[in-house]
Design a protein around this motif. Structure first.
Motif, PDB file in Angstrom:
ATOM      1  N   SER A   1       0.955  -1.357   0.169  1.00  0.00           N
ATOM      2  CA  SER A   1      -0.106  -0.330  -0.187  1.00  0.00           C
ATOM      3  C   SER A   1       0.819   0.993  -0.190  1.00  0.00           C
ATOM      4  O   SER A   1       0.462   2.176  -0.545  1.00  0.00           O
ATOM      5  CB  SER A   1      -0.978   0.461   1.332  1.00  0.00           C
ATOM      6  OG  SER A   1      -0.043  -0.264   2.633  1.00  0.00           O
TER       7      SER A   1
ATOM      8  N   VAL B   1       2.383   1.787   2.611  1.00  0.00           N
ATOM      9  CA  VAL B   1       2.575   1.911   3.718  1.00  0.00           C
ATOM     10  C   VAL B   1       3.635   1.433   4.394  1.00  0.00           C
ATOM     11  O   VAL B   1       3.915   0.314   4.688  1.00  0.00           O
ATOM     12  CB  VAL B   1       1.757   2.033   4.740  1.00  0.00           C
ATOM     13  CG1 VAL B   1       2.231   2.235   6.385  1.00  0.00           C
ATOM     14  CG2 VAL B   1       0.442   2.799   4.441  1.00  0.00           C
TER      15      VAL B   1
ATOM     16  N   GLU C   1       5.752   0.055   8.458  1.00  0.00           N
ATOM     17  CA  GLU C   1       5.693   0.005   9.490  1.00  0.00           C
ATOM     18  C   GLU C   1       7.187   0.189  10.961  1.00  0.00           C
ATOM     19  O   GLU C   1       7.707  -1.009  10.183  1.00  0.00           O
ATOM     20  CB  GLU C   1       4.475   0.026   9.930  1.00  0.00           C
ATOM     21  CG  GLU C   1       3.090  -0.225   9.704  1.00  0.00           C
ATOM     22  CD  GLU C   1       2.043  -1.023  10.786  1.00  0.00           C
ATOM     23  OE1 GLU C   1       0.934  -0.427  11.000  1.00  0.00           O
ATOM     24  OE2 GLU C   1       2.110  -2.582  10.035  1.00  0.00           O
TER      25      GLU C   1
ATOM     26  N   ARG D   1       2.931  -3.340   4.566  1.00  0.00           N
ATOM     27  CA  ARG D   1       2.056  -3.619   4.787  1.00  0.00           C
ATOM     28  C   ARG D   1       0.798  -3.611   3.576  1.00  0.00           C
ATOM     29  O   ARG D   1       1.258  -2.580   2.762  1.00  0.00           O
ATOM     30  CB  ARG D   1       1.088  -2.337   5.687  1.00  0.00           C
ATOM     31  CG  ARG D   1       1.035  -1.853   7.159  1.00  0.00           C
ATOM     32  CD  ARG D   1      -0.047  -1.020   7.530  1.00  0.00           C
ATOM     33  NE  ARG D   1      -0.720  -1.992   7.938  1.00  0.00           N
ATOM     34  CZ  ARG D   1      -1.565  -2.754   8.880  1.00  0.00           C
ATOM     35  NH1 ARG D   1      -0.763  -3.035   9.663  1.00  0.00           N
ATOM     36  NH2 ARG D   1      -2.561  -3.086   8.831  1.00  0.00           N
TER      37      ARG D   1
ATOM     38  N   GLN E   1       4.258   4.223  12.605  1.00  0.00           N
ATOM     39  CA  GLN E   1       3.412   4.658  10.331  1.00  0.00           C
ATOM     40  C   GLN E   1       4.748   4.956   9.503  1.00  0.00           C
ATOM     41  O   GLN E   1       3.874   6.702  10.009  1.00  0.00           O
ATOM     42  CB  GLN E   1       2.234   4.127  10.469  1.00  0.00           C
ATOM     43  CG  GLN E   1       1.514   3.697   8.840  1.00  0.00           C
ATOM     44  CD  GLN E   1       0.492   3.636   9.332  1.00  0.00           C
ATOM     45  OE1 GLN E   1      -0.283   4.413   9.000  1.00  0.00           O
ATOM     46  NE2 GLN E   1      -0.132   2.221   9.326  1.00  0.00           N
TER      47      GLN E   1
ATOM     48  N   ASP F   1       4.761   7.049   5.245  1.00  0.00           N
ATOM     49  CA  ASP F   1       4.344   6.682   4.081  1.00  0.00           C
ATOM     50  C   ASP F   1       6.310   6.355   3.455  1.00  0.00           C
ATOM     51  O   ASP F   1       7.326   7.179   3.295  1.00  0.00           O
ATOM     52  CB  ASP F   1       4.272   7.904   3.080  1.00  0.00           C
ATOM     53  CG  ASP F   1       3.951   7.882   1.658  1.00  0.00           C
ATOM     54  OD1 ASP F   1       3.032   7.075   1.606  1.00  0.00           O
ATOM     55  OD2 ASP F   1       4.655   7.953   1.143  1.00  0.00           O
TER      56      ASP F   1
ATOM     57  N   ASP G   1       7.300  14.807   8.768  1.00  0.00           N
ATOM     58  CA  ASP G   1       6.213  13.177   8.906  1.00  0.00           C
ATOM     59  C   ASP G   1       7.174  12.990  10.613  1.00  0.00           C
ATOM     60  O   ASP G   1       6.897  11.804  11.089  1.00  0.00           O
ATOM     61  CB  ASP G   1       7.152  12.693   8.310  1.00  0.00           C
ATOM     62  CG  ASP G   1       5.605  13.522   7.507  1.00  0.00           C
ATOM     63  OD1 ASP G   1       4.266  12.464   7.460  1.00  0.00           O
ATOM     64  OD2 ASP G   1       6.285  13.913   6.247  1.00  0.00           O
TER      65      ASP G   1
END
Length: 375
Positions: free
Chosen positions: A52, A54, A56, A66, A241, A243, A279
Motif C-alpha cells: 500500500s 505504507v 511500519e 503493509r 507508520q 509513507d 512526518d
C-alpha cells in the motif's frame, strides 16, 4: 478484573505474513538493526510496488510492509532477497529475533556479538516464535525496557554479562564464550518450559534461575529518545507508520548513507543532523512519543473503530501514556497505560492506569465524548 484476551502466539515474518484488513503484513528483520542506503531505498520501492506504500516500524525494531496482495507475495520475497534483506532458509529467518543497541560503531563489541549470534542461529533449540535476544553492550543500556528473553549487556563493573529476562542480575561472561552461554540458556529454557510458556520471564515466575546465572548487576539504563547522536539523528515515527515516499524522499534529500531501527518506534538516520520533514518526531518531549495506537479499522479485521486520528487528537491533552486499541487484544501495548481506550461496537471503553483487560471506568464513549473530556 477480567482475563487477558487471547492473542496470536506468533508474529508476521517475510515468509509467513499475516493477513490484515488492507492485505498481507510482511515483516523484515534488519541485520544488526541497519539498512544501508540501497537497501532502504529498495525497501521503499518494494512497498510502493507490491504494498500500500505504507511502512511500519514495530516495537521490536522490525520493519513491515503493509497492504501486500497475495499474488504479490512471491515477487516481493524475490525483491527482498535481491536486497539481501531475507534469509534463504525460512527457519533461520524466523529465529532472527535479535534486538541491537542502535548506537553501535563499526567493529565494536555490539557488532561482534550480534554477528557471532547470527552465525549460530542454526545451533539454537526450537524456541517459541516471540522468544528473542538483546545485544545491549554499549556504554549505556538502551534496550532495558524492550522485549527480549536473553540479554547480553555490560555489567556495573564494565564487563560483559548474560542475563535472563525476569531477574535483575546476570552472570559475567567472556566475549569468546558469550554465544555458547546464550545457546545453553536457551536450551535450559526449552527443557523446563511447560506448554503455553513462551517467554523467559513467565518461566521464571515458576522456576528459579540457576544461581550461577545471577549475581552481576547490569550497568545503568537510559531511555532512547529523539536527539542528535554521534552516529546520526534519532527520530521518532508516530505510531510507527510512515509513507514510503516520505522516507525515500528524506533519504535522497539528506544523502543519509543508512538508517538504523530501534525499539520505541525510533529510527537513526546515519550522519544526518539537519532539519527533517514534519512526518518525523524530532523533539524528545513530543506527546506522540507517549502514545500507542494500533492501525484500527479498516486496516485490522478485529478492530471496530478508527484509532490513530483520535490518538493524535488526544495526545496533547493526556498527561502520561495513552493507549488506543481497536479491540480487546491490545496489540499495540501489552502493559498498562495511564489512559487506555478499547474499541467496542463503534465506541470506546476507558481504563485508567491499566491495560485492555482491566476493569473500565467508563464504557460506550464516543470520540466526541473523549475529546470533550480531555480538552
Amino acid at each position: 478484573m477480567t482475563a487477558a484476551p487471547t492473542v496470536k502466539g506468533w508474529c508476521p515474518g517475510a515468509y509467513r505474513p499475516m493477513m490484515s484488513g488492507d492485505g498481507l503484513v510482511v515483516r523484515i528483520r534488519p541485520r544488526v538493526a541497519r539498512l544501508d542506503r540501497d537497501q532502504a531505498l529498495g525497501l521503499c520501492a518494494l512497498a510502493l510496488r507490491y504494498g500500500s506504500g505504507v511502512l511500519e516500524l514495530t516495537n521490536r525494531a522490525n520493519l513491515q510492509i503493509r497492504g501486500v496482495r497475495e499474488e504479490s507475495h512471491v515477487p516481493l520475497l524475490e525483491g527482498l532477497g535481491a536486497l539481501d534483506l531475507l534469509d534463504a532458509d525460512p527457519n533461520l529467518e524466523s529465529r532472527r529475533n535479535v534486538l541491537v543497541n542502535p548506537l553501535w560503531h563499526v567493529g565494536d563489541l555490539t557488532v561482534r556479538l550480534t554477528e557471532a549470534l547470527l552465525a549460530r542461529l542454526s545451533d539454537l533449540p526450537d524456541l517459541p516464535a516471540k522468544f528473542g535476544f538483546a545485544v545491549d553492550t554499549g556504554p549505556e543500556r538502551l534496550l532495558a525496557s524492550a522485549s527480549a528473553d536473553i540479554r547480553l549487556e555490560m555489567g556495573m563493573d564494565g564487563g560483559l554479562i548474560i542475563r535472563a529476562d525476569g531477574v535483575s542480575t546476570g552472570m559475567a561472561v567472556r566475549e569468546e564464550d558469550a554465544i555458547d552461554r546464550l545457546i545453553s540458556l536457551a536450551s535450559w529454557f526449552v527443557s523446563r518450559a511447560r506448554p503455553g510458556v513462551r517467554r523467559m520471564a513467565r518461566l521464571l515466575d515458576q522456576v528459579a534461575v540457576p544461581a550461577d546465572l545471577q549475581g552481576m548487576p547490569p550497568a545503568p539504563a537510559r531511555t532512547l529518545a529523539p536527539e542528535t547522536a554521534e552516529v546520526g539523528q534519532i527520530v521518532g515515527i508516530a505510531f510507527g507508520q510512515i509513507d514510503a515516499k516520505t522516507l525515500m524522499h528524506t533519504l535522497q534529500e539528506t544523502n543519509a548513507p543508512a538508517l538504523r531501527v530501534a525499539p520505541g518506534r525510533l529510527m537513526v538516520l546515519e550522519d544526518v543532523t539537519g532539519p527533517l520533514s514534519p512526518d518525523f518526531i524530532t523533539r524528545p518531549d513530543d506527546p506522540l512519543l507517549r502514545v500507542d495506537a494500533c492501525p484500527g479499522a479498516p486496516f485490522c479485521p478485529s478492530a471496530g473503530v478508527e484509532t490513530r486520528a483520535l490518538a493524535r487528537a488526544l495526545a496533547p491533552h493526556v498527561s502520561g501514556t495513552l493507549h488506543v486499541s481497536g479491540c480487546a487484544k491490545g496489540c499495540a501495548r501489552k502493559g498498562a497505560a495511564d489512559v487506555t481506550l478499547i474499541g467496542r461496537n463503534g465506541r470506546f471503553d476507558l481504563v485508567r492506569k491499566g491495560a485492555v483487560w482491566d476493569e473500565a471506568a467508563q464504557r460506550g464513549l464516543s470520540p466526541r465524548d473523549l475529546l470533550a473530556e480531555t480538552s
